[in-house]
Write a protein that holds these residues in place. Structure first.
Motif, PDB file in Angstrom:
ATOM      1  N   CYS A 209       0.827  -1.222   0.000  1.00  0.00           N
ATOM      2  CA  CYS A 209       0.000   0.000   0.000  1.00  0.00           C
ATOM      3  C   CYS A 209       0.850   1.257   0.000  1.00  0.00           C
ATOM      4  CB  CYS A 209      -0.942   0.003   1.197  1.00  0.00           C
ATOM      5  SG  CYS A 209      -2.225  -1.245   1.082  1.00  0.00           S
TER       6      CYS A 209
ATOM      7  N   GLY B 269      -0.002   2.938  -3.328  1.00  0.00           N
ATOM      8  CA  GLY B 269      -1.008   3.955  -3.043  1.00  0.00           C
ATOM      9  C   GLY B 269      -0.783   5.289  -3.723  1.00  0.00           C
ATOM     10  N   PRO B 270       0.398   5.899  -3.576  1.00  0.00           N
ATOM     11  CA  PRO B 270       0.614   7.190  -4.243  1.00  0.00           C
ATOM     12  C   PRO B 270       0.524   7.100  -5.772  1.00  0.00           C
ATOM     13  CG  PRO B 270       2.238   6.872  -2.526  1.00  0.00           C
ATOM     14  CD  PRO B 270       1.494   5.577  -2.661  1.00  0.00           C
TER      15      PRO B 270
ATOM     16  N   GLY C 189      -3.078   6.888  -6.648  1.00  0.00           N
ATOM     17  CA  GLY C 189      -3.680   8.196  -6.402  1.00  0.00           C
ATOM     18  C   GLY C 189      -3.400   9.174  -7.518  1.00  0.00           C
ATOM     19  N   ARG C 190      -2.185   9.159  -8.039  1.00  0.00           N
ATOM     20  CA  ARG C 190      -1.852  10.046  -9.158  1.00  0.00           C
ATOM     21  C   ARG C 190      -2.616   9.673 -10.415  1.00  0.00           C
ATOM     22  NH1 ARG C 190       4.597  10.360  -8.206  1.00  0.00           N
ATOM     23  NH2 ARG C 190       4.529  11.723  -6.400  1.00  0.00           N
TER      24      ARG C 190
ATOM     25  N   HIS D 130      -5.514   8.144 -10.502  1.00  0.00           N
ATOM     26  CA  HIS D 130      -6.904   8.519 -10.255  1.00  0.00           C
ATOM     27  C   HIS D 130      -7.086  10.035 -10.358  1.00  0.00           C
ATOM     28  CE1 HIS D 130     -10.707   9.155  -8.298  1.00  0.00           C
ATOM     29  NE2 HIS D 130     -10.927   7.862  -8.275  1.00  0.00           N
ATOM     30  N   ASP D 131      -6.111  10.785  -9.874  1.00  0.00           N
ATOM     31  CA  ASP D 131      -6.178  12.244  -9.929  1.00  0.00           C
ATOM     32  C   ASP D 131      -6.192  12.735 -11.371  1.00  0.00           C
ATOM     33  OD1 ASP D 131      -6.112  14.913  -8.984  1.00  0.00           O
ATOM     34  OD2 ASP D 131      -3.949  14.971  -9.339  1.00  0.00           O
TER      35      ASP D 131
ATOM     36  N   VAL E 138     -11.272  13.046  -6.587  1.00  0.00           N
ATOM     37  CA  VAL E 138     -10.119  12.229  -6.215  1.00  0.00           C
ATOM     38  C   VAL E 138     -10.192  11.734  -4.772  1.00  0.00           C
ATOM     39  CG1 VAL E 138      -8.593  14.094  -5.470  1.00  0.00           C
ATOM     40  CG2 VAL E 138      -7.631  12.036  -6.456  1.00  0.00           C
ATOM     41  N   ASP E 139     -10.835  12.473  -3.895  1.00  0.00           N
ATOM     42  CA  ASP E 139     -10.849  12.050  -2.502  1.00  0.00           C
ATOM     43  C   ASP E 139     -12.074  11.220  -2.137  1.00  0.00           C
ATOM     44  OD1 ASP E 139     -12.531  14.236  -2.795  1.00  0.00           O
ATOM     45  OD2 ASP E 139     -12.361  14.739  -0.684  1.00  0.00           O
TER      46      ASP E 139
ATOM     47  N   THR F 207     -11.254   7.550  -1.144  1.00  0.00           N
ATOM     48  CA  THR F 207     -10.528   7.551   0.121  1.00  0.00           C
ATOM     49  C   THR F 207     -11.479   7.793   1.281  1.00  0.00           C
ATOM     50  OG1 THR F 207      -8.611   8.430  -1.023  1.00  0.00           O
ATOM     51  CG2 THR F 207      -8.612   8.615   1.355  1.00  0.00           C
TER      52      THR F 207
END
Length: 168
Positions: A76, A80-81, A84-85, A87-88, A95-96, A99
Motif C-alpha cells: 500500500c 497507493g501514491p 492516487g496520481r 486517479h487524480d 479524487v478524494d 478515500t
C-alpha cells in the motif's frame, strides 16, 4: 481508540477537501495543521491496530499473519501514491471520494471488533495515568526525547522534500 483514530482521519480528509475547494485559506499553514493531525491519527491507529491484532489472532498463527500485514502495508505504501496520481489525472474533482468512503468503512468496521482484554496486575488501569507516566518517563530520559524529536523532524522534512518535488 481505533475508532477515534479513524474519525480523525475522516475529519482531516474533509478538512483537506475544504482547502482544495478554496473554502479555507491560506492553504499552506492549514495543510501543515492537517499533517500534524494525520500524525496524531496515524499514531493512535497504529498502536490500537497492533494491540487488536495481538488479541484477535491466535498466538500460534501470529507470525504468519504479522508477515501478511507487513507485506500488505508495504504494498500500500508503494502502490497507493501511484494509484492516487492515476486517479487524480483521470477524475480531478472526485479524487478524494474513494478515500473518504474507505475511511468511513474502516471506522464503521472497527467498532464491531470484539477482543478479549487481559487484565495485568502490574500495569495502571487508567488511560490518563499511563499516558502521563509515559510523558514522565520521556522527561526523565532526555536522550529518548532527543531521539524522538530528531525522528519527528526527519520524517517531517523527508515528507516535505518528497512531496514538494512531486507537486511542482
Amino acid at each position: 481508540m481505533a475508532a477515534i483514530a479513524c474519525l480523525i482521519h475522516i475529519a482531516v480528509a474533509l478538512f483537506l477537501t475544504a482547502i482544495a475547494l478554496d473554502w479555507l485559506s491560506p492553504p499552506v499553514p492549514l495543510i501543515f495543521t492537517a499533517v500534524a493531525f494525520i500524525g496524531i491519527g496515524r499514531a493512535l491507529l497504529r498502536l490500537s491496530y497492533q494491540a487488536l491484532f495481538g488479541q484477535i489472532i491466535p498466538r500460534d498463527q501470529l507470525p504468519r499473519y504479522t508477515t501478511y500485514a507487513s507485506s500488505a502495508f508495504q504494498i500500500c505504501v508503494v502502490a497507493g501514491p501511484r494509484l492516487g496520481r492515476i486517479h487524480d489525472r483521470l477524475s480531478r474533482p472526485r479524487v478524494d471520494l474513494p478515500t473518504r468512503c474507505l475511511m468511513w468503512r474502516s471506522g464503521f468496521g472497527i467498532t464491531f471488533i470484539t477482543a478479549v482484554q487481559e487484565k495485568s496486575s502490574g500495569l495502571p488501569n487508567y488511560f490518563l495515568k499511563s499516558f502521563l507516566e509515559g510523558f514522565h518517563y520521556v522527561k526523565k530520559h532526555e536522550l529518548i526525547l532527543g531521539i524522538m524529536a530528531l525522528d519527528m523532524f526527519a520524517v517531517l522534512f523527508g515528507w516535505c522534500s518528497s512531496y514538494s518535488s512531486s507537486l511542482c
